[in-house]
Design an enzyme around this catalytic site. Structure first.
Site, mmCIF file in Angstrom:
data_model
loop_
_atom_site.group_PDB
_atom_site.id
_atom_site.type_symbol
_atom_site.label_atom_id
_atom_site.label_comp_id
_atom_site.label_asym_id
_atom_site.label_seq_id
_atom_site.Cartn_x
_atom_site.Cartn_y
_atom_site.Cartn_z
ATOM 1 N N ARG A 94 44.317 38.900 44.412
ATOM 2 C CA ARG A 94 42.960 38.683 43.885
ATOM 3 C C ARG A 94 42.855 37.334 43.177
ATOM 4 O O ARG A 94 41.838 36.657 43.270
ATOM 5 C CB ARG A 94 42.642 39.825 42.913
ATOM 6 C CG ARG A 94 41.398 39.631 42.137
ATOM 7 C CD ARG A 94 41.229 40.707 41.083
ATOM 8 N NE ARG A 94 40.163 40.352 40.185
ATOM 9 C CZ ARG A 94 38.876 40.432 40.493
ATOM 10 N NH1 ARG A 94 38.529 40.856 41.681
ATOM 11 N NH2 ARG A 94 37.953 40.076 39.628
ATOM 12 N N CYS A 118 41.516 46.586 44.784
ATOM 13 C CA CYS A 118 42.952 46.827 44.682
ATOM 14 C C CYS A 118 43.125 48.198 44.053
ATOM 15 O O CYS A 118 42.162 48.863 43.695
ATOM 16 C CB CYS A 118 43.616 45.711 43.901
ATOM 17 S SG CYS A 118 43.381 45.861 42.147
ATOM 18 N N PRO A 124 34.971 43.503 41.407
ATOM 19 C CA PRO A 124 34.056 42.516 42.014
ATOM 20 C C PRO A 124 34.215 41.143 41.379
ATOM 21 O O PRO A 124 34.902 40.993 40.358
ATOM 22 C CB PRO A 124 32.684 43.101 41.698
ATOM 23 C CG PRO A 124 32.885 43.933 40.485
ATOM 24 C CD PRO A 124 34.274 44.489 40.587
ATOM 25 N N ASP A 126 31.261 39.222 40.949
ATOM 26 C CA ASP A 126 29.855 38.843 40.753
ATOM 27 C C ASP A 126 29.661 37.901 39.571
ATOM 28 O O ASP A 126 28.835 36.977 39.626
ATOM 29 C CB ASP A 126 28.997 40.104 40.574
ATOM 30 C CG ASP A 126 29.510 40.986 39.437
ATOM 31 O OD1 ASP A 126 30.728 41.259 39.383
ATOM 32 O OD2 ASP A 126 28.708 41.369 38.571
ATOM 33 N N LEU A 127 30.464 38.060 38.519
ATOM 34 C CA LEU A 127 30.305 37.177 37.347
ATOM 35 C C LEU A 127 30.804 35.759 37.658
ATOM 36 O O LEU A 127 30.220 34.775 37.185
ATOM 37 C CB LEU A 127 31.046 37.759 36.140
ATOM 38 C CG LEU A 127 30.569 39.150 35.693
ATOM 39 C CD1 LEU A 127 31.424 39.671 34.544
ATOM 40 C CD2 LEU A 127 29.095 39.128 35.304
ATOM 41 N N ASP A 306 46.797 45.893 30.430
ATOM 42 C CA ASP A 306 48.041 45.689 31.191
ATOM 43 C C ASP A 306 49.240 46.338 30.526
ATOM 44 O O ASP A 306 50.332 46.329 31.091
ATOM 45 C CB ASP A 306 48.309 44.182 31.357
ATOM 46 C CG ASP A 306 47.272 43.538 32.236
ATOM 47 O OD1 ASP A 306 47.200 42.290 32.248
ATOM 48 O OD2 ASP A 306 46.506 44.271 32.884
ATOM 49 N N VAL A 328 38.704 49.197 30.690
ATOM 50 C CA VAL A 328 38.556 47.917 31.402
ATOM 51 C C VAL A 328 38.472 48.107 32.915
ATOM 52 O O VAL A 328 37.638 47.505 33.583
ATOM 53 C CB VAL A 328 39.711 46.954 31.025
ATOM 54 C CG1 VAL A 328 39.602 45.645 31.793
ATOM 55 C CG2 VAL A 328 39.718 46.705 29.518
#
Ligand code: EPZ
Length: 418
Positions: A94, A118, A124, A126-127, A306, A328
């Site tokens: 990504r 994933c 996405p 989009d931002l 993470d 998140v």
């Protein structure tokens, strides 16, 4: 696909140097495409994701020289030979989408395949696209590709709907060569954003406010080559602190920025792990007594998503009821069914995992579904009874350099079968 064989390992003990940060080096390698001069990057971890980004740079016409042993990568992108990134490379990772901003800023055009979803969510972009459009790019999306064109990008006032790390990075890398001032509000404040801003500044970019929720950039005509050392990987550091916690061990980590570890340290102390700062870094000492805690993942400086999977492995054998809420990503509990196979008592309720601590997990065959889930299963296996086989460990290679070797150095009984 490779697997790890892990036996119950007793207390891990020893000292370890943390590598440079995966989530810092990837955008910084992408940023080298903003100049035609050579950039030299130190503390580059030998990760498969870094190899993909290196291949992407070469795919766009750059040349690289990676001295893996000295962890140094030199990149020179004298000319970008094409505007379209190879689908195969974009499909692998990504973070390849981070090439969009630099190529658009340098060439005035870029065509990237939309990153596939994933394991952890739809993720996405989009931002990213809204930000590049605000900077003056004409963007079309069709057949799974994003095509952006702009004779010259211009500054803009951008308010991010969500403090997206990648969108902040892509917009920063496009704005540094745009005409005029760009203000990015509600941007990500992660340490990796600051590291990227420092690298861009050393290239001659004019950036202020990185690390706060508002970044101001005055575009310049061109950027020069630079030399930079990547900040330590706060997630790798957290993962090894968890290894000490889960095995009631005693591990010292060097090459850490303690400030970047604050949310992880706070939760480790809350559960009962002793964390002490040393002259060279930080030390995590486990004890037999842990107490149940609640965790909610949030953008930095909140608890890092993470680290969620790795903590969940520890909470699986922490007495009491632990609740972990993942805010998140929408699908980041893929490690739960695998931990349940090892005897964990975990129920998923919407975006929360309710974990009833059990005395001990037991080894069996499990599979890594994504990078951090794989790390979590390795940690769980270190203190599980018997032998655990973890399959599909290529996921782990994406974010951990020689993970098994480093764990063996601390006394872990782990073998890799490729
Ligand atoms: C970066 O991913 C990290 N990857 C991730 O690390 C990390 O989990 C994440 O930031 C959050 O800290 C790298 O830096 C290479 P986001 P990124 O954009 O940039 C949504 C790891 O394990 N979103 O902050 O993709 C998105 O779906 C990896 O090392 C949009 O809706 O994260 C997600 O729910 C995993 N639209 C949330 O925002 C967008 O345009 C956070 O994504 C962008 C994002």
């Amino acid at each position: 696909m490779g697997k790890f064989i892990i036996e119950e390992s007793g207390r891990l003990r020893g000292k370890l140097r943390v590598s440079g940060g995966k989530n810092s080096v990837l955008p910084i390698i992408a940023a080298t495409m903003l100049t035609d001069e050579t950039c030299t990057i130190h503390d580059v971890p030998a990760l498969t994701d870094v190899l993909v980004m290196q291949n992407l740079i070469e795919d766009f016409g750059g040349t690289t020289n990676w001295d893996i042993n000295r962890e140094t990568l030199a990149v020179s992108v004298k000319n970008i030979c094409k505007t379209e990134a190879s689908y195969e490379l974009c499909a692998k990772m990504r973070a390849s989408f981070l090439a969009a901003g630099p190529v658009l800023a340098r060439l005035g055009e870029v065509k990237m395949s939309l990153p596939g979803g994933c394991a952890i969510g739809s993720r996405p972009v989009d931002l990213h696209i809204k930000g590049l459009a605000a900077l003056g790019a004409t963007i079309t999306q069709e057949h799974g590709y994003v095509h952006a064109k702009a004779r010259r990008l211009h500054g803009a006032n951008i308010y991010l709907d969500f403090p997206s790390v990648g969108a902040t990075e892509n917009i920063m890398m496009a704005a540094v060569l745009a005409r005029g001032q760009t203000i990015i509000q509600n941007c990500a404040v992660e340490p990796e954003i600051v590291d990227l801003a420092n690298f861009l500044t050393s290239m001659g970019a004019q950036i202020r406010g990185s690390g706060t929720d508002t970044i101001r950039i005055n575009g310049v005509e061109s950027l020069r080559g630079a030399t930079h050392t990547i900040i330590p990987d706060r997630i790798e550091a957290g993962t090894f602190m968890l290894a000490a916690a889960i095995t009631n061990g005693d591990v010292e980590l060097t090459n850490v920025v303690v400030d970047h570890l604050k949310p992880t340290i706070a939760k480790l102390r809350e559960v009962g792990i002793t964390i002490t700062e040393t002259d060279e870094g930080i030390r995590a000492t486990g004890s037999g007594h842990r107490r149940a805690i609640d965790i909610k993942t949030l953008p930095y400086p909140g608890f890092p998503t993470d680290m969620q999977a790795q903590f969940l492995s520890m909470l699986a054998t922490t007495p009491g009821t632990n609740i972990v809420t993942e805010t998140v990503f929408e699908n980041r509990f893929m490690h739960v069914p695998e931990l349940v196979r090892m005897g964990a008592d975990i129920k998923i309720d919407s975006r929360s995992a309710i974990i009833e601590g059990v005395p001990k997990l037991t080894g069996t065959q499990v599979k890594a579904t994504d990078l951090r889930a794989g790390a979590a299963l390795i940690l769980a296996a270190l203190s599980a009874q018997g032998v655990t086989e973890i399959h599909d460990v290529y996921h782990v290679d994406r974010g951990y350099f020689r993970f098994d070797e480093k764990l063996r150095g601390l006394g872990a009984k782990i073998l890799r079968i490729d």
